[in-house]
Design a protein around this motif. Structure first.
Motif, PDB file in Angstrom:
ATOM      1  N   PHE A  67      17.153  25.059 -28.255  1.00 47.47           N
ATOM      2  CA  PHE A  67      18.360  26.132 -27.907  1.00 47.47           C
ATOM      3  C   PHE A  67      18.916  26.599 -26.653  1.00 47.47           C
ATOM      4  N   ARG A  68      18.410  25.996 -25.543  1.00 42.16           N
ATOM      5  CA  ARG A  68      18.800  26.236 -24.270  1.00 42.16           C
ATOM      6  C   ARG A  68      20.390  26.190 -24.027  1.00 42.16           C
ATOM      7  N   ASN A  69      20.576  25.201 -24.663  1.00 40.55           N
ATOM      8  CA  ASN A  69      22.167  24.749 -24.380  1.00 40.55           C
ATOM      9  C   ASN A  69      23.271  25.524 -25.229  1.00 40.55           C
TER      10      ASN A  69
ATOM     11  N   SER B 159       5.750  30.556 -15.900  1.00 41.68           N
ATOM     12  CA  SER B 159       5.791  30.519 -17.178  1.00 41.68           C
ATOM     13  C   SER B 159       4.852  31.418 -17.897  1.00 41.68           C
ATOM     14  N   SER B 160       5.274  31.980 -18.994  1.00 40.54           N
ATOM     15  CA  SER B 160       4.439  32.984 -19.627  1.00 40.54           C
ATOM     16  C   SER B 160       4.498  32.729 -21.106  1.00 40.54           C
ATOM     17  N   TYR B 161       5.587  32.251 -21.774  1.00 37.81           N
ATOM     18  CA  TYR B 161       5.560  32.124 -23.120  1.00 37.81           C
ATOM     19  C   TYR B 161       4.869  30.768 -23.807  1.00 37.81           C
TER      20      TYR B 161
ATOM     21  N   VAL C 295      16.814  36.090  -9.714  1.00 38.33           N
ATOM     22  CA  VAL C 295      17.765  35.958 -10.908  1.00 38.33           C
ATOM     23  C   VAL C 295      16.883  35.606 -12.112  1.00 38.33           C
ATOM     24  N   ASP C 296      17.008  36.375 -13.029  1.00 35.01           N
ATOM     25  CA  ASP C 296      16.241  36.008 -14.385  1.00 35.01           C
ATOM     26  C   ASP C 296      17.371  36.262 -15.336  1.00 35.01           C
ATOM     27  N   THR C 297      17.493  35.647 -16.653  1.00 27.70           N
ATOM     28  CA  THR C 297      18.129  35.771 -17.881  1.00 27.70           C
ATOM     29  C   THR C 297      17.445  37.163 -18.700  1.00 27.70           C
TER      30      THR C 297
ATOM     31  N   MET D 269      18.032  30.392 -22.531  1.00 29.63           N
ATOM     32  CA  MET D 269      16.634  30.684 -23.295  1.00 29.63           C
ATOM     33  C   MET D 269      16.241  29.834 -24.417  1.00 29.63           C
ATOM     34  N   ASP D 270      14.942  29.676 -24.706  1.00 29.87           N
ATOM     35  CA  ASP D 270      14.481  28.780 -25.742  1.00 29.87           C
ATOM     36  C   ASP D 270      13.553  29.328 -26.818  1.00 29.87           C
ATOM     37  N   CYS D 271      13.142  28.529 -27.740  1.00 29.73           N
ATOM     38  CA  CYS D 271      12.254  28.583 -28.794  1.00 29.73           C
ATOM     39  C   CYS D 271      11.713  27.414 -28.783  1.00 29.73           C
TER      40      CYS D 271
ATOM     41  N   LEU E 276      12.949  29.284 -13.351  1.00 28.70           N
ATOM     42  CA  LEU E 276      13.021  28.388 -14.229  1.00 28.70           C
ATOM     43  C   LEU E 276      12.241  28.622 -15.462  1.00 28.70           C
ATOM     44  N   LYS E 277      12.528  28.011 -16.582  1.00 28.35           N
ATOM     45  CA  LYS E 277      13.719  27.416 -16.864  1.00 28.35           C
ATOM     46  C   LYS E 277      14.818  28.251 -17.377  1.00 28.35           C
ATOM     47  N   GLY E 278      14.543  29.710 -17.719  1.00 31.80           N
ATOM     48  CA  GLY E 278      15.359  30.196 -18.505  1.00 31.80           C
ATOM     49  C   GLY E 278      16.630  30.675 -17.995  1.00 31.80           C
ATOM     50  N   ALA E 279      16.474  30.643 -16.424  1.00 30.81           N
ATOM     51  CA  ALA E 279      17.572  31.448 -15.700  1.00 30.81           C
ATOM     52  C   ALA E 279      18.830  30.313 -15.136  1.00 30.81           C
TER      53      ALA E 279
ATOM     54  N   VAL F  66      14.280  40.208 -18.936  1.00 29.12           N
ATOM     55  CA  VAL F  66      13.141  40.926 -18.607  1.00 29.12           C
ATOM     56  C   VAL F  66      12.400  41.423 -19.886  1.00 29.12           C
ATOM     57  N   ASP F  67      11.242  40.889 -20.296  1.00 34.53           N
ATOM     58  CA  ASP F  67      10.964  41.359 -21.502  1.00 34.53           C
ATOM     59  C   ASP F  67       9.574  42.167 -21.151  1.00 34.53           C
ATOM     60  N   THR F  68       8.349  41.739 -21.096  1.00 33.98           N
ATOM     61  CA  THR F  68       7.220  42.696 -20.449  1.00 33.98           C
ATOM     62  C   THR F  68       7.255  42.860 -19.201  1.00 33.98           C
ATOM     63  N   GLY F  69       8.027  42.198 -18.506  1.00 36.47           N
ATOM     64  CA  GLY F  69       8.021  42.457 -16.973  1.00 36.47           C
ATOM     65  C   GLY F  69       7.080  41.599 -16.027  1.00 36.47           C
ATOM     66  N   GLU F  70       6.050  41.207 -16.705  1.00 38.15           N
ATOM     67  CA  GLU F  70       4.917  40.506 -16.340  1.00 38.15           C
ATOM     68  C   GLU F  70       5.345  39.584 -15.134  1.00 38.15           C
ATOM     69  N   THR F  71       6.441  38.499 -15.672  1.00 37.94           N
ATOM     70  CA  THR F  71       6.950  37.516 -14.613  1.00 37.94           C
ATOM     71  C   THR F  71       7.299  38.059 -13.403  1.00 37.94           C
ATOM     72  N   LEU F  72       8.306  39.090 -13.566  1.00 43.79           N
ATOM     73  CA  LEU F  72       8.953  39.676 -12.635  1.00 43.79           C
ATOM     74  C   LEU F  72       8.181  40.328 -11.633  1.00 43.79           C
TER      75      LEU F  72
ATOM     76  N   SER G 174       1.985  34.620 -24.414  1.00 42.42           N
ATOM     77  CA  SER G 174       0.370  34.399 -24.144  1.00 42.42           C
ATOM     78  C   SER G 174      -0.045  35.496 -22.874  1.00 42.42           C
ATOM     79  N   ARG G 175       0.867  36.023 -22.175  1.00 45.54           N
ATOM     80  CA  ARG G 175       0.735  37.041 -21.076  1.00 45.54           C
ATOM     81  C   ARG G 175       0.088  36.495 -19.924  1.00 45.54           C
ATOM     82  N   GLU G 176      -0.256  35.165 -19.901  1.00 46.80           N
ATOM     83  CA  GLU G 176      -0.684  34.570 -18.600  1.00 46.80           C
ATOM     84  C   GLU G 176       0.278  33.992 -17.980  1.00 46.80           C
TER      85      GLU G 176
HETATM   86  C1  PRP Z   1      10.883  33.773 -20.022  1.00 48.70           C
HETATM   87  C2  PRP Z   1      11.996  34.340 -19.456  1.00 48.70           C
HETATM   88  C3  PRP Z   1      11.891  35.187 -18.312  1.00 48.70           C
HETATM   89  C4  PRP Z   1      10.187  35.612 -18.830  1.00 48.70           C
HETATM   90  C5  PRP Z   1      10.230  37.259 -19.463  1.00 48.70           C
HETATM   91  O1  PRP Z   1      10.514  32.796 -19.597  1.00 48.70           O
HETATM   92  O2  PRP Z   1      13.197  33.511 -18.930  1.00 48.70           O
HETATM   93  O3  PRP Z   1      11.301  34.421 -17.181  1.00 48.70           O
HETATM   94  O4  PRP Z   1       9.857  34.940 -19.963  1.00 48.70           O
HETATM   95  O5  PRP Z   1       9.103  37.532 -20.015  1.00 48.70           O
HETATM   96  P1  PRP Z   1       8.178  38.805 -19.420  1.00 48.70           P
HETATM   97  O6  PRP Z   1       9.065  39.784 -18.965  1.00 48.70           O
HETATM   98  O7  PRP Z   1       7.521  39.107 -20.738  1.00 48.70           O
HETATM   99  O8  PRP Z   1       7.547  38.032 -18.324  1.00 48.70           O
HETATM  100  P2  PRP Z   1       9.445  31.598 -19.992  1.00 48.70           P
HETATM  101  O9  PRP Z   1       8.142  32.213 -19.579  1.00 48.70           O
HETATM  102  O10 PRP Z   1       9.378  31.845 -21.454  1.00 48.70           O
HETATM  103  O11 PRP Z   1       9.851  30.237 -19.365  1.00 48.70           O
HETATM  104  P3  PRP Z   1      11.077  29.474 -19.582  1.00 48.70           P
HETATM  105  O12 PRP Z   1      11.889  30.335 -18.615  1.00 48.70           O
HETATM  106  O13 PRP Z   1      10.814  28.163 -18.959  1.00 48.70           O
HETATM  107  O14 PRP Z   1      11.603  29.583 -21.037  1.00 48.70           O
END
Ligand code: PRP
Length: 175
Positions: A162-164, A66-68, A96-98, A156-158, A40-43, A100-106, A75-77
């Motif tokens: 815009f998630r919709n 959540s990281s962003y 399941v994720d939409t 995905m949001d800002c 959640l929520k992006g996926a 992968v950016d830094t990969g920290e969440t995964l 924020s990387r936290e």
């Molecule tokens: C976004 C996205 C991934 C994550 C990827 O989620 O949906 O889960 O960031 O970033 P990373 O690879 O740098 O960790 P976000 O934390 O923005 O929360 P959201 O899904 O609620 O929008």
């Protein structure tokens, strides 16, 4: 002021890739049951489309890490805001994720869920922003690789907006 810029993937391109990913997963898990863990929520939007195309028995659960925060800067936290409801011990699990950016969440979720003893733990991601990776994470099922641009839509949001949007687009700053 933020506005929608170039559309990277329209509804049709997304549907093609989601179908491809679901076909691969259906083939690999034939004869098994699969637990989809949607991040959640992006996926949410990707999960809804993907799970309907997977041709093996599935259950679905949700986890929120959540990281962003609310800005475009990471924020990387990583915080686990909502954990799974189900026990995944001995189960075939697919994260399941939409995107992968830094990969920290995964990386954080793979570590946490591995400790619970699943039979297997893999990942499917529609988008891979590989140039931003700070940690090495396995993505067994990968959709499109994208450049380092901030994208929204299809879940995905800002700043939660815009998630919709049914397509995936770049956001840009209006002058
Ligand atoms: C976004 C996205 C991934 C994550 C990827 O989620 O949906 O889960 O960031 O970033 P990373 O690879 O740098 O960790 P976000 O934390 O923005 O929360 P959201 O899904 O609620 O929008």
């Amino acid at each position: 002021m933020i506005e929608i810029g170039e559309i990277l993937f329209d509804e049709k391109a997304i549907a093609v890739k989601v179908r491809e990913l679901a076909a691969l997963v259906s083939r690999d898990y034939a004869g098994k049951e699969l637990v989809l863990v949607s991040i959640l929520k992006g996926a949410v939007v990707f999960t809804a489309d993907f799970m309907r195309l997977v041709d093996v028995p599935v259950t679905v659960d949700f986890i929120c890490a959540s990281s962003y925060g609310l800005s475009m800067e990471s924020s990387r936290e990583i915080r686990i805001k909502k954990d799974l409801d189900t026990d995944i011990r001995g189960k075939e699990v697919l994260l399941v994720d939409t995107i992968v950016d830094t990969g920290e969440t995964l990386a954080c979720l793979i570590k946490k869920l591995s400790e619970r003893g699943p039979a297997s733990l893999r990942t499917v991601a529609l988008l891979d922003k590989r140039s931003r990776r700070t940690v090495d994470v396995p993505i067994e099922y990968r959709g499109y690789e994208i450049p380092d641009q901030f994208v929204v839509g299809y879940g995905m949001d800002c700043g939660e907006r815009f998630r919709n949007l049914p397509y995936i687009a770049v956001v840009r700053q209006r002058q």
